[in-house]
Design a protein around this motif. Structure first.
Motif, PDB file in Angstrom:
ATOM      1  N   LEU A 412       0.829  -1.204   0.000  1.00  9.76           N
ATOM      2  CA  LEU A 412       0.000   0.000   0.000  1.00  9.76           C
ATOM      3  C   LEU A 412       0.867   1.260   0.000  1.00  9.76           C
ATOM      4  CD1 LEU A 412      -2.910  -0.842   2.473  1.00  9.76           C
ATOM      5  CD2 LEU A 412      -3.091  -0.395   0.027  1.00  9.76           C
ATOM      6  N   SER A 418      -3.874   2.039  -5.783  1.00  6.07           N
ATOM      7  CA  SER A 418      -4.608   0.817  -6.114  1.00  6.07           C
ATOM      8  C   SER A 418      -5.882   0.669  -5.297  1.00  6.07           C
ATOM      9  CB  SER A 418      -3.709  -0.404  -5.889  1.00  6.07           C
ATOM     10  OG  SER A 418      -3.277  -0.472  -4.543  1.00  6.07           O
ATOM     11  N   VAL A 419      -5.964   1.333  -4.139  1.00  3.58           N
ATOM     12  CA  VAL A 419      -7.155   1.207  -3.295  1.00  3.58           C
ATOM     13  C   VAL A 419      -7.902   2.507  -3.092  1.00  3.58           C
ATOM     14  CG1 VAL A 419      -6.183  -0.762  -2.042  1.00  3.58           C
ATOM     15  CG2 VAL A 419      -5.848   1.542  -1.155  1.00  3.58           C
ATOM     16  N   ALA A 422     -11.528   2.831  -4.447  1.00  2.70           N
ATOM     17  CA  ALA A 422     -12.524   2.033  -3.722  1.00  2.70           C
ATOM     18  C   ALA A 422     -12.883   2.648  -2.385  1.00  2.70           C
ATOM     19  CB  ALA A 422     -12.013   0.612  -3.515  1.00  2.70           C
TER      20      ALA A 422
END
Length: 426
Positions: A412, A418-419, A422
């Motif tokens: 992370l 990447s997150v 979301a």
């Protein structure tokens, strides 16, 4: 669907508890929480509403974080009583409700649904932590009373129990202030933090993991509901007090759980800064990195001792078990906010948003106190490399989870984008 899974398993396991072996009951509880997590992921991004129950981005993001903490706790626990696992399930149910409504009355019910099991869990080892748990109970009851009065005044000022309904005048300001007091207790914002160090120190370590991760995530979801339309100016004072009190008090701590308790107060201030600037995405990402790093720290501590863990007891941990020692070291660095770990981006997003919002006074205070925290986080992280005989007998599952979470903190930190989409809580 998540609400249905929680309801079915809560009722079924309450009836089955006296008739099935504890080992099987633990597996069934983990199964229930896992199905709730899968149902949440299956319906991700699909809003749903049924009366005051509302599933949206806020509900999904913060319920996900709460469920991760609950499952992690169950994985660490070795209780011989089925009631322990049932209480964790009940509390997780309350957390989901707390994150999934804007109705102030249902928020109050959800607060009590998650709080009552926690009061029992805090005293699970009889004879230990009773004084701290009594303080937790009494202050929790007082906080609930403040929240109830705030809800009543909110209705008087706006004619609605819906959190976020705009209003004017001193009555509305008083209502928001009382609601803030009630929720500030749950997220451990200063000066409503006095229960935190004693309860963290006196409770079993897996229970503290549950409090520090799941409870904080669910309570911040409720705080976001209440303060999202325009955070009251009083929140700025709580932010400043939290980052100062949390970091300065942590400097003097020699007991690890107590140190992390004051650390959690400081982090509550940083998270509240994200809420104050109105960036739910930054709050969600910060909470994710905090849940992973804090959970990892307490998970390692639970393998060292289920009770109190002086800093001296961690010396030599890396030499006894390199994986757990390195995991605790990375957790401390992530909480400090050093790159390339995920905690760096959590603080960066919050601080950058504060700069864009023009909150320069709070930003400077947050930066200075974050730098001060380097003293005790490095003391915690580097202690595992010292000379000593740290006692540890880790289970393979605990070591495997520690490895996965440590890798997650690193990945992370390298790939935060990447997150982030979301976590754009709506």
């Amino acid at each position: 669907m998540t609400l249905l899974v929680f309801t079915l398993f809560s009722v079924a396991l309450t009836l089955l508890g006296f008739f099935v072996p504890v080992a099987l009951f633990k597996r069934l509880t983990i199964l229930g929480l896992s199905l709730a997590l899968l149902s949440l992921l299956f319906t991700w991004g699909k809003p749903f509403a049924f009366g005051p129950y509302q599933v949206d981005g806020v509900s999904q993001v913060f319920t996900l974080l709460a469920l991760l903490g609950a499952l992690w706790t169950l994985g660490l626990v070795r209780s011989r009583r089925f009631e322990f696992y049932l209480l964790v399930l009940y509390a997780a149910f309350g957390m989901h409700l707390l994150a999934s409504t804007k109705n102030l009355i249902l928020l109050l019910v959800a607060l009590e649904a998650l709080s009552l099991p926690l009061y029992a869990l805090a005293t699970w080892r009889r004879g230990q932590g009773l004084e701290a748990a009594l303080k937790y109970f009494l202050l929790g009851a007082l906080a609930a009373a403040f929240f109830l009065y705030g809800a009543a005044l909110h209705y008087g000022a706006t004619g609605s129990f819906l959190a976020g309904t705009p209003g004017k005048g001193p009555l509305y300001a008083l209502a928001l202030g009382l609601l803030l007091v009630g929720l500030g207790f749950k997220v451990a914002l200063a000066p409503f933090h006095f229960w935190t160090p004693d309860v963290y120190q006196g409770s079993p370590t897996p229970v503290v993991l549950f409090m520090a991760t799941s409870v904080k995530a669910a309570a911040f979801a409720a705080l976001l509901r209440v303060a999202a339309p325009g955070a009251p100016d009083a929140l700025a004072f709580l932010i400043a007090l939290s980052v100062v009190v949390g970091n300065l008090a942590a400097l003097a701590q020699k007991e690890t759980k107590r140190l992390l308790a004051y650390s959690s107060i400081a982090h509550a201030g940083y998270m509240a800064l994200a809420l104050y600037t109105g960036n739910a995405q930054a709050l969600g990402f910060y909470l994710l990195t905090y849940v992973l790093a804090t959970g990892l720290a307490f998970a390692v501590l639970s393998e060292v001792s289920p009770d109190r863990v002086p800093l001296e007891a961690l010396r030599g941990l890396f030499h006894r078990d390199p994986l757990l020692g390195l995991a605790l070291f990375l957790a401390a660095l992530s909480l400090l906010g050093l790159p390339p770990l995920a905690g760096f981006w959590g603080k960066y997003l919050v601080f950058a948003e504060a700069a864009r919002a023009g909150k320069w006074g709070l930003l400077v205070l947050a930066l200075v106190t974050s730098a001060i925290s380097a003293y005790y986080y490095l003391a915690l992280g580097l202690s595992v490399f010292g000379r000593g005989e740290a006692g540890v007998a880790p289970r393979p599952l605990a070591r495997g989870v520690a490895l996965l979470v440590a890798l997650a903190l690193l990945l992370l930190g390298l790939l935060p984008g990447s997150v982030l989409p979301a976590l754009a809580a709506g």
